[in-house]
Design an enzyme around this catalytic site. Structure first.
Site: not given
Ligand code: ADP
Length: 797
Positions: A350-352, A355-357, A673, A716
């Protein structure tokens, strides 16, 4: 005359010598000589091993001597001091019992021969003898001394000098005898000179060797001395080198490592023991042992696989993301039922900032596993994954082993960040190494180049993250279970900010909830005017900035509580960074809102077209990729083929150049596209009809004007909404994808599915193009103005 057979000794006339006598016969001969006050004949024995010599065992020439002194030593030996008188020739032995008696004849004229032969030759021989003897004294100070030198310097008798030197220089018995045998004084001196010369040369060579040995010795001694000093210093400092070895041994034995590891490490300790302290090799070995001992060869944390507990943790940490959570829980459910199933790998795409990490962290928490993170972005060296051999200077284990070391258990959750940014070059392919790491068949014996021992990675839970699956090497992707995370809508961002980000930032900045009052309106304003992103990373940062400002205000006692609303937000965060709905929504000729999908989510991509007099060239700029350029040519051909219907002069391509440009020329763009966007921009520029500013579009175009489906519709459409678009034109084949789109987005936008370019034009242009009167017979609108909906009538050429 009583006679004494000498063994290994030669006595010359006028020389005073003492020696020990052991043989009965010899002692008797001496006693006889003493008691009868006569001289004694001393003659050397040819073979010293003969106990009872007869005539044949003795040399011909000996020395008649006087016994000066007798000293009885303990045992049967006596020490005698004799003084040689003159050379004598042995005629016969007349008696052998109880002692030897010989018949002798003087071999020189009297005890003292005159130095009559002092010719020039004699003088030269004497000088040479001085010189050689001087040199000899220097080289062998033990056997000869300066005193002796003085003695011969005072003499001018060549015979005497020769005798003196022969007596005092160590030589072989045969050589000594030959000097005794020589009765002519000058010849004798020459002979001794020759022997002395040889002796001096030997001594010089000996000394040379000695010196070289000495040099080596001193170097070694110096080293040994210094080492000893270091050892003592270490002892004083309490870092005893020997203790280090025993400590390592103890540590290895106590660690209860696998047998192979124990053996290897003990071997390395033995190796270390042999190294001189402080050598480069020893520090390499020490580093190696430290790293290996730090590795959790057998240590695990107790895993807890409970779907319900995981659900609680995931819900507590994250707002929304229902589908993602569901997928993660399904994954854990399988784990709960089949705990031995290994080798499952999650890939969060997914995009940056979506919340992936943080999902991965929650999973680790839910499973009670330690978490270690490895960033793979820009890794293009296999050694990064696998490490360098320890023989390299500054060698370290690879990132995998390092992460395990940090985690401290052999079953951590390893988060491999940005697996889509993995590079590869001449130094090997890190993807191949990673493949081995992730493959459950192989990773139980993962070999790091540095560690050189197999490490079991099969208990590790791997979670990877990526922005897009398109650049993940195929074999890697095949092994992973992909879970997609999409951009957040503004409403979701609002909730995330309220429920998670703000409380987190408040805590981090030491603020109480009561000290900051942030209205929903303020957060919305923050999202719209200060961020433009798919995730919430910038939003979180801006909230952090806000907290800092408030903290400053409170500390400087400007206020006790900050009230932040949509209106006073600028006081805290400075001027707005984005002004939505300003230029995007104006109707303009040749300017079209396209929609693009990038690794960081969807974006609005404007296309500009301009027509200028020329010769039919199509100019394309804005850092476009080949696919995009080709779709522009296809659009151009399509327009030529439909020029009449579109109300464009049929031979426009002969007199006009078209230039299509995509602003933000520094950003590379590619993909098919943008086909509809380019077509619309060109038609608008050629016809002069403005394009609706609140419409955005996406779709591939064929030569015949068919509109083909595209990817990333969800992202998009969110980008469109973020940019204040109301209507989105999409390929008809993408209609099912609308299901995927968030309800709030779907209700805020009007989607128009189309399958032909004409429908695009009908909906995007301010008014429909009129067919050229001449060719098409009358000004017939191509599309009825009322349509503007999905079902525009499509005239066939
Ligand atoms: P990614 O790894 O996708 O680039 P991160 O996991 O680092 O993104 O998320 C960035 C920040 O946003 C973190 O502090 C994370 O806790 C918060 N965050 C992202 N999505 C959510 C969510 N659905 N609910 C709560 N906090 C979120």
């Amino acid at each position: 005359m009583p006679t004494l057979a000498l063994r290994g000794l030669t006595i010359y006339p006028k020389m005073m010598v003492h020696f020990d006598v052991g043989r009965e016969a010899s002692i008797k001969a001496i006693e006889e000589a003493m008691s009868s006050n006569t001289s004694i004949f001393l003659v050397a024995q040819k073979d010293i091993r003969v106990e009872v010599p007869d005539r044949n065992h003795l040399f011909d020439i000996g020395t008649v001597s006087t016994v000066r002194q007798i000293l009885r030593l303990p045992g049967k030996t006596i020490r005698v001091m004799v003084e040689g008188e003159y050379r004598a020739r042995l005629h016969d032995l007349v008696q052998t019992e109880p002692y030897l008696v010989a018949q002798v004849e003087p071999a020189e004229h009297g005890p003292a021969y005159e130095g009559k032969s002092n010719s020039l030759r004699a003088e030269a021989a004497i000088r040479q003898a001085y010189e050689l003897f001087d040199r000899y004294c220097e080289l062998s100070p033990k056997s000869a001394s300066a005193e002796m030198l003085m003695n011969i310097m005072s003499s001018e008798d060549p015979g005497y000098i020769a005798d003196f030197i022969a007596q005092n220089v160590s030589m072989r018995v045969l050589d000594k005898q030959s000097i005794l045998d020589e009765l002519r004084p000058v010849q004798r001196l020459n002979k001794i000179n020759r022997l002395l010369h040889r002796e001096v040369e030997i001594l010089e060579m000996e000394q040379n060797i000695q010196r070289r040995v000495q040099e080596n010795m001193t170097q070694n001694q110096k080293d040994a001395f210094l080492r000893e000093q270091v050892r003592v210093i270490q002892e004083e400092l309490g870092e005893d080198g020997d203790n280090e070895i025993t400590a390592y041994r103890r540590q290895i034995m106590e660690a209860k490592l696998p047998e192979e590891v124990t053996n290897k490490l003990l071997k390395e300790v033995t190796h270390l023991e042999k190294q001189p302290f402080g050598s480069a090799e020893s520090s390499v070995l020490r580093n190696y042992l430290d790293v290996c001992l730090e590795l959790p060869w057998t240590k695990t944390s107790k895993e807890r696989v409970s779907v319900s507990a995981a659900r609680k943790i995931l819900d507590a940490d994250h707002y929304g993301l229902e589908k993602v959570k569901e997928r993660v829980l399904e994954f854990l459910a399988v784990k709960q039922l089949a705990p031995d199933l290994k080798g499952q790998i999650l890939c969060l795409v997914g995009p940056p900032g979506v919340g992936k990490t943080s999902i991965a962290m929650s999973v680790a928490r839910a499973l009670n596993r330690k978490l270690a993170r490895i960033s793979l972005g820009g890794v293009h060296d296999e050694a990064d994954i696998r490490g360098h051999r320890k023989t390299y200077v500054g060698a370290m284990p690879g990132r995998i082993i390092n992460a395990i070391r940090q985690a401290g258990t052999k079953n951590p959750l390893l988060l491999l960040d940005e697996i889509d940014k993995l590079g590869s070059d001449l130094r090997g392919d890190p993807a191949a190494a990673l493949l081995e790491v992730l493959d459950s068949e192989q990773n139980s014996t993962f070999r790091d180049h540095f560690v050189e021992l197999p490490f079991d990675l099969s208990d590790v839970l791997f979670v990877t993250t990526a922005n897009t699956t398109s650049t993940i090497p195929r074999p890697l992707l095949d092994r992973m279970e992909v879970i997609e995370l999409s951009s957040y809508t503004d409403e979701e961002k609002l909730q995330i900010a309220k429920q998670h980000l703000l409380p987190k930032q408040l805590k981090r900045h030491g603020l109480k909830k009561s000290q900051v009052k942030l209205t929903d309106d303020a957060i919305r304003e923050l999202i719209v005017s200060y961020t433009r992103e798919s995730g919430v990373r910038v939003l979180e940062r801006e909230l952090g900035a806000l907290c800092r400002k408030v903290a400053m205000g409170i500390v400087s006692e400007e206020y006790k509580q900050a009230h932040v609303t949509g209106d006073n937000l600028e006081q805290f965060l400075g001027p707005r960074k984005f002004h939505p709905e300003k230029n995007g929504l104006e109707n303009q000729v040749g300017l079209v809102n396209g929609l693009a999908w990038t690794a960081v989510g969807g974006t609005l991509l404007e296309a500009e077209a301009n027509v200028i007099p020329g010769s039919g060239k199509v100019e394309l700029t804005g850092n476009l990729g080949n696919v995009m350029k080709e779709s522009a040519r296809a659009a151009f051909t399509y327009i030529r083929s439909r020029a009449v219907q579109l109300g464009i002069e049929a031979n426009f391509y002969k007199e006009k150049d078209i230039h299509v440009h995509f602003p933000e020329g520094a950003v590379p763009k590619d993909g098919p596209s943008a086909g509809v966007t380019i077509t619309t921009a060109m038609v608008s520029a050629l016809t002069g009809i403005p394009v609706r500013g609140d419409v955005a579009m996406t779709g591939e175009v064929t030569l015949r004007g068919r509109v083909l489906p595209i990817g990333g519709l969800r992202e998009k459409s969110m980008a469109a909404l973020r940019n204040g678009i109301h209507t989105v034109i999409i390929p008809k084949d993408n209609e099912p994808d609308l299901e995927e789109i968030d309800q709030t987005v779907r209700s805020a936008l009007q989607f128009i599915p189309v399958d032909h370019v004409d429908q695009v034009l009908a909906n995007a242009l301010e008014r429909p193009p009129l067919a050229q009167p001449d060719q098409a017979g009358g000004q017939v609108p191509v599309v009825s103005p009322e349509t503007g909906s999905t079902h525009a009538t499509i005239p066939q050429a």
